[in-house]
Scaffold this motif. Sequence first.
Motif, PDB file in Angstrom:
ATOM      1  N   LYS A  59       0.841  -1.205   0.000  1.00  8.93           N
ATOM      2  CA  LYS A  59       0.000   0.000   0.000  1.00  8.93           C
ATOM      3  C   LYS A  59       0.874   1.253   0.000  1.00  8.93           C
ATOM      4  O   LYS A  59       0.572   2.232  -0.674  1.00  8.93           O
ATOM      5  CB  LYS A  59      -0.950  -0.002   1.199  1.00  8.93           C
ATOM      6  N   HIS A  64       1.030   4.877  -2.329  1.00  6.50           N
ATOM      7  CA  HIS A  64       1.548   6.056  -1.616  1.00  6.50           C
ATOM      8  C   HIS A  64       0.791   6.372  -0.334  1.00  6.50           C
ATOM      9  O   HIS A  64       0.589   7.538   0.006  1.00  6.50           O
ATOM     10  CB  HIS A  64       1.601   7.265  -2.556  1.00  6.50           C
ATOM     11  N   VAL A  65       0.376   5.315   0.375  1.00  3.33           N
ATOM     12  CA  VAL A  65      -0.223   5.472   1.692  1.00  3.33           C
ATOM     13  C   VAL A  65       0.895   5.862   2.658  1.00  3.33           C
ATOM     14  O   VAL A  65       2.013   5.371   2.547  1.00  3.33           O
ATOM     15  CB  VAL A  65      -0.895   4.128   2.099  1.00  3.33           C
ATOM     16  N   ASN A  66       0.585   6.735   3.594  1.00  2.00           N
ATOM     17  CA  ASN A  66       1.566   7.178   4.580  1.00  2.00           C
ATOM     18  C   ASN A  66       1.904   6.023   5.528  1.00  2.00           C
ATOM     19  O   ASN A  66       1.017   5.493   6.202  1.00  2.00           O
ATOM     20  CB  ASN A  66       0.991   8.367   5.357  1.00  2.00           C
ATOM     21  N   GLU A  69       1.023   6.506   9.374  1.00  2.00           N
ATOM     22  CA  GLU A  69      -0.437   6.430   9.559  1.00  2.00           C
ATOM     23  C   GLU A  69      -0.922   4.985   9.394  1.00  2.00           C
ATOM     24  O   GLU A  69      -1.735   4.497  10.189  1.00  2.00           O
ATOM     25  CB  GLU A  69      -1.133   7.332   8.538  1.00  2.00           C
ATOM     26  N   ASN A  79      -9.271   7.395   6.024  1.00  2.00           N
ATOM     27  CA  ASN A  79      -8.255   8.123   5.271  1.00  2.00           C
ATOM     28  C   ASN A  79      -7.412   7.203   4.385  1.00  2.00           C
ATOM     29  O   ASN A  79      -7.044   7.571   3.268  1.00  2.00           O
ATOM     30  CB  ASN A  79      -7.356   8.927   6.212  1.00  2.00           C
ATOM     31  N   ILE A  80      -7.109   6.006   4.871  1.00  2.00           N
ATOM     32  CA  ILE A  80      -6.351   5.050   4.046  1.00  2.00           C
ATOM     33  C   ILE A  80      -7.157   4.689   2.802  1.00  2.00           C
ATOM     34  O   ILE A  80      -6.627   4.672   1.684  1.00  2.00           O
ATOM     35  CB  ILE A  80      -5.988   3.781   4.856  1.00  2.00           C
ATOM     36  N   GLU A  82      -9.436   6.469   1.336  1.00  2.00           N
ATOM     37  CA  GLU A  82      -9.471   7.649   0.458  1.00  2.00           C
ATOM     38  C   GLU A  82      -8.153   7.830  -0.286  1.00  2.00           C
ATOM     39  O   GLU A  82      -8.144   8.119  -1.482  1.00  2.00           O
ATOM     40  CB  GLU A  82      -9.828   8.893   1.274  1.00  2.00           C
ATOM     41  N   THR A  83      -7.048   7.652   0.410  1.00  2.00           N
ATOM     42  CA  THR A  83      -5.728   7.757  -0.229  1.00  2.00           C
ATOM     43  C   THR A  83      -5.583   6.715  -1.332  1.00  2.00           C
ATOM     44  O   THR A  83      -5.103   7.016  -2.428  1.00  2.00           O
ATOM     45  CB  THR A  83      -4.609   7.590   0.823  1.00  2.00           C
ATOM     46  N   ASN A  87      -5.138   7.645  -5.333  1.00  2.00           N
ATOM     47  CA  ASN A  87      -3.891   7.268  -5.982  1.00  2.00           C
ATOM     48  C   ASN A  87      -4.055   6.198  -7.056  1.00  2.00           C
ATOM     49  O   ASN A  87      -3.320   6.201  -8.030  1.00  2.00           O
ATOM     50  CB  ASN A  87      -2.848   6.904  -4.943  1.00  2.00           C
ATOM     51  N   SER A 121     -13.648   7.818  -5.668  1.00  2.00           N
ATOM     52  CA  SER A 121     -13.182   9.125  -6.130  1.00  2.00           C
ATOM     53  C   SER A 121     -13.754   9.350  -7.527  1.00  2.00           C
ATOM     54  O   SER A 121     -14.009   8.405  -8.272  1.00  2.00           O
ATOM     55  CB  SER A 121     -11.655   9.212  -6.150  1.00  2.00           C
TER      56      SER A 121
END
Length: 166
Positions: A59, A64-66, A69, A79-80, A82-83, A87, A121
Amino acid sequence: MEFQKNLLEYISQSLMTTDETISVAESVTSGCLQLAFSQMPNASLFYKGGMTAYTLPEKVRLLHVNRKEAEECDCVSENIAETMALNVASLYESDWSIATTGYCTPIRNSAYKIFAYFSFSYKGEIILTKKLELHPKTQALNAQLYYTEFILGCFKSEINRLLILK
């Protein structure tokens, strides 16, 4: 595995009518959404592709998941999701995207619950993110199939909502 034929046909027809494309990033559904999109009539006209990124390193590397986090929430959060959605849409250059992350079996990291987050998205913006919760005794495959059908139903509703606004 069989999906609701009328639902697949409706999504297919809607995406072809609007001349829009879609891509998918999956974790908890582990390819079920990709399978559903591949079963749609004329899928190659709107379905650009997808990926199953099941582990934290994938991931982070592919979507590009942080990392920090993701480590804090075991890769499962609003948030994961959504990211992942934003992406994968960018990666495939698609108008739409769907992302899923969550649990299909109760484990310690999930507080022994079964739940998932999914996100849509559209044209670079998150338009819907939801959490789905299932009974902790739900079998893993049944959870994945339920998530997939529910997400496809929600996707149909979002397509309708946006078509009405156009």
